[in-house]
Structures are given as structure tokens and as C-alpha cells.
Design an enzyme around this catalytic site. Structure first.
Site: not given
Ligand SMILES: [Zn+2]
Length: 174
Positions: A42, A45, A92, A96
């Protein structure tokens, strides 16, 4: 940073660098290093400005500009929309991979991330997946890629996080 008392297994980043973690996810994690994997994801992000990119795609330029310049009158009225922003597959993957590197730099065992995924996945068999997994499916490709990346991480010394996890969990209630 916000911990929300909510039994659903979720964590998400919203514009403004805010990361929200549900108490349910903290109760599901068997150790701080497991939760750290989701938090690292997170954080990326936020760091990579994925919300901004998603907003430009989904909500349009007006809202994105309002969030950037801090016009919370406009951004606030769209809070529901912001918390349900979905990130692109590329975002995403980036979260990661950079999240794993962040864990390695901090000396946190990156396998914790995979352990939590496996647990959530097993718990969701036959039912709707927990919220975090619904937006982050643990597809075989994702797991394989994470394993491969973990194998490529520099072998920095890993120290267990000095956090009394059972005490954290009991402070959350149930
Ligand atoms: Zn995510």
C-alpha cells in the site's frame, strides 16, 4: 495512517498519502511481518502516485487536480469514489515488486507477505474472497512472480520486528 475497527480483511491507500488498515486484517495476520507485506504494498501505491493515475483514468482531471492542490471540498465529496479506486494491473505489479524491495531494505522477512496471502486464500475457499484479495487476486502468476522476486532480493540480514503482536491484536478487541 488510520486503523479502522472493521472486521473485514482490507487495507487500502487513498489520495493524500493516506493508508487505511482494517482491524480485521490485523487480527488475521499471525505476526507483524505478515501485515508488513500488505502495508509495504500500500505504501508503494502512495509513493508511486498510483491514486493520481487511477483518478485521472476513472474520476477525471478536475478531481485529480483538487486532490493534488488539497481542495478537500471537492475531494472530500468524492471520498467514496476515492476509496474504491482500482489500480491498473501494472500499478499492482509495481506495488508488489517495490513493496518487496522496501521490506528487504527494512530487514523484514518478505515471506510474511506470501504467508498472509496463502492464509487469506485458504480461508476464502468456497466463499467470497476477503476485500483485499478481491482487489488483489492471488493468481498463480502473482504468487510465482512474488516468489521469483523474493529469490532475487539481496540477502540482507532479516530481523524479526520488535513488536509484541499478541498485545497489538488484543488492543484491537475482536
Ligand atoms: Zn494494490
Amino acid at each position: 495512517w488510520h486503523v479502522v475497527r472493521d472486521p473485514t480483511l482490507n487495507a487500502f491507500a487513498i489520495p493524500g498519502g493516506i493508508v487505511v488498515v482494517h482491524s480485521g486484517l490485523m487480527l488475521a495476520a499471525d505476526g507483524a511481518d505478515e501485515l508488513a507485506g500488505v502495508i509495504a504494498h500500500e505504501i508503494e501505491h502512495v509513493e508511486q502516485r498510483h491514486s493520481l493515475r487511477a483518478m485521472l483514468r476513472e474520476a477525471g482531471l478536475r478531481l485529480a487536480v483538487a486532490a493534488v492542490i488539497g481542495d478537500f471540498g471537492i475531494a472530500g465529496s468524492a471520498a467514496g469514489q476515492l476509496s474504491s479506486l482500482s489500480f491498473s494491473r501494472d500499478s499492482e505489479r509495481e506495488a508488489d515488486e517495490l513493496g518487496l524491495q522496501r521490506l528487504a531494505r527494512a530487514g523484514i522477512d518478505p515471506d510474511g507477505m506470501l504467508r498472509l496471502f496463502a492464509k487469506l486464500d485458504a480461508e476464502s475457499k468456497g466463499q467470497a474472497p476477503p476485500a483485499w484479495l478481491a482487489s488483489h487476486p492471488t493468481t498463480p502468476e502473482r504468487i510465482a512472480r512474488l516468489r521469483e522476486r523474493i529469490g532475487q532480493l539481496p540477502s540482507t540480514p532479516r530481523r524479526p520486528l520488535a513488536i509484541d503482536w499478541p498485545a497489538v491484536q488484543s488492543s484491537l478487541g475482536s
